[in-house]
Scaffold this active site. Structure first.
Site, PDB file in Angstrom:
ATOM      1  N   LYS A   1     -10.638  -4.848  -4.457  1.00  0.00           N
ATOM      2  CA  LYS A   1     -11.476  -3.644  -4.785  1.00  0.00           C
ATOM      3  C   LYS A   1     -11.142  -2.453  -5.405  1.00  0.00           C
ATOM      4  O   LYS A   1     -11.271  -1.933  -5.810  1.00  0.00           O
ATOM      5  CB  LYS A   1     -12.383  -3.602  -3.527  1.00  0.00           C
TER       6      LYS A   1
ATOM      7  N   LYS B   1      -3.667 -11.848  -5.784  1.00  0.00           N
ATOM      8  CA  LYS B   1      -5.229 -11.627  -4.488  1.00  0.00           C
ATOM      9  C   LYS B   1      -6.092 -10.371  -6.151  1.00  0.00           C
ATOM     10  O   LYS B   1      -5.396  -8.823  -6.455  1.00  0.00           O
ATOM     11  CB  LYS B   1      -5.149 -10.945  -3.702  1.00  0.00           C
TER      12      LYS B   1
ATOM     13  N   LYS C   1       0.756  -0.996   0.055  1.00  0.00           N
ATOM     14  CA  LYS C   1       0.216   0.144   0.216  1.00  0.00           C
ATOM     15  C   LYS C   1       0.781   1.232   0.263  1.00  0.00           C
ATOM     16  O   LYS C   1       0.959   2.139  -0.602  1.00  0.00           O
ATOM     17  CB  LYS C   1      -1.015  -0.479   1.257  1.00  0.00           C
TER      18      LYS C   1
END
Ligand code: TYM
Length: 334
Positions: free
Chosen positions: A202, A199, A117
């Site tokens: 969203k 993975k 992130k």
């Protein structure tokens, strides 16, 4: 006889950032629903976690409510489980601060999600993003949770929560239950439809990479038809066949069939047929959820009543643990 108090405690949560994906559903939500009958389940919409990435206020507010309604639609039952919004229960942020002081910089630096992130949001590598796992540990430890049902991507955070609990208990004596991860064998890692080594997430900017539980049937069909596969054209699990392996995994999770049964069923058929069949199975699975979601989201009074009721109880339970931890550290009670 097993009294309700003796049931093991389960805690889990989901972030209300954007849409809820098939990965969230197969990896976590579906298991939560099943666990409700045999465990004391506590679930939360983890809105405090979501602000580690910048959120637009109006959209954020709607996403929190949507997540709450969608989880009810998936089958979270507030008669059986506590289901609240994290920011409504003040003990979470408070214990998170305390636990921050028992979590090492080195440990947090090693978290894969933090590394991913912070690379993705390089302009906003904030302290919250870094300390995110201590908040997650607080969520879990406040309820003396025995088990935490999550997808495989959260395993590292759970190991850290266990280390924090053990460290605290080691210093002050038994304070927190050390939780076990609960990762199901099917659906624990649903991959991106576009880059199947990553993975399904969203936050992926490529909308064809994920399927949302609330996607319309024709959107779901389109996304599966565009899914990346390989040139072998054999519906069978195999090395280097990440795209097909993922589609077989999804099909297996949704229908309950094994990978071998699926391979036999689609022997001699092309990937086109298989993709259509996977899409159809997923559409069938989400159809009743979508119908129930429409009912819940249009009944705001009901949602408010449910999340308030659960938050009140959650606050009482979690306050006991927070008080215990604070007292052990040496804080003076009010
Ligand atoms: P979140 O919101 O990213 O995801 C919610 C749940 O969905 C699972 N999941 C997946 N499972 C399989 N395949 C995928 N592609 C996939 N993507 C997501 C996640 O593993 C998770 O179980 N930090 C957590 C939320 C949280 C939490 C907690 C979880 C906050 N506090 C305490 C457990 C306990 C998160 O961001 O999940």
């Amino acid at each position: 006889m097993d009294t309700p108090e003796k049931k093991k405690v389960i805690f889990s949560a989901i972030q209300p950032s954007g849409t809820i994906t098939l990965g969230n559903y197969l990896g976590a939500l579906r298991n939560w629903v099943k666990l409700q009958d045999n465990y004391n389940c506590i679930f939360a919409v983890a809105d405090l976690h979501a602000i580690t990435v910048r959120q637009e206020p109006k959209t954020f507010r709607q996403n929190i409510l949507n997540a709450y309604a969608l989880l009810l639609a998936c089958g979270i039952d507030t008669e059986k489980s506590l289901f609240f919004i994290q920011s409504h229960v003040h003990t979470h942020a408070e214990l998170a601060w305390v636990l921050n002081c028992y979590t090492q910089f080195g440990e947090l630096s090693r978290m894969t999600q933090f590394k991913d992130k912070s690379a993705k949001h390089a302009d906003n590598v904030n302290a919250g993003l870094f300390a995110y796992p201590s908040l997650m540990a607080a969520d879990i430890l406040l309820y003396q949770s025995d088990m935490v049902p999550v997808g495989a991507d959260q395993k590292q955070h759970l190991e850290l929560a266990r280390n924090i609990a053990e460290r605290f208990n080691g210093i002050y004596g038994n304070t927190f239950k050390v939780p076990e991860p609960y990762i199901s064998t099917v659906g624990a890692r649903v991959m991106s439809l576009q880059e199947p080594t990553k993975k399904m997430s969203k936050s992926d900017e490529n909308v064809n990479a994920w399927v949302a539980v609330l996607d319309k049937p024709d959107t779901i069909m389109k996304k599966f038809k565009r899914a990346v596969t390989d040139s072998e054209a054999v519906v069978k699990v195999g090395e280097g066949k990440d795209g097909i392996n993922n589609l077989i995994g999804i099909m297996s999770a949704v229908t309950g069939k094994t990978a071998d049964e699926i391979a036999i069923e689609f022997e001699g058929k092309g990937y086109g047929d298989f993709k259509t069949a996977v899409a159809e199975a997923v559409i069938e699975e989400v159809k009743p959820i979508q119908a129930r979601f429409d009912e819940y989201i249009n009944n705001k009074d009901y949602l408010v009543e449910q999340y308030r009721k659960s938050a009140e109880i959650a606050e009482k339970i979690s306050q006991r643990t927070l008080d215990k931890a604070m007292k052990k550290i040496g804080f003076i009670a009010k």
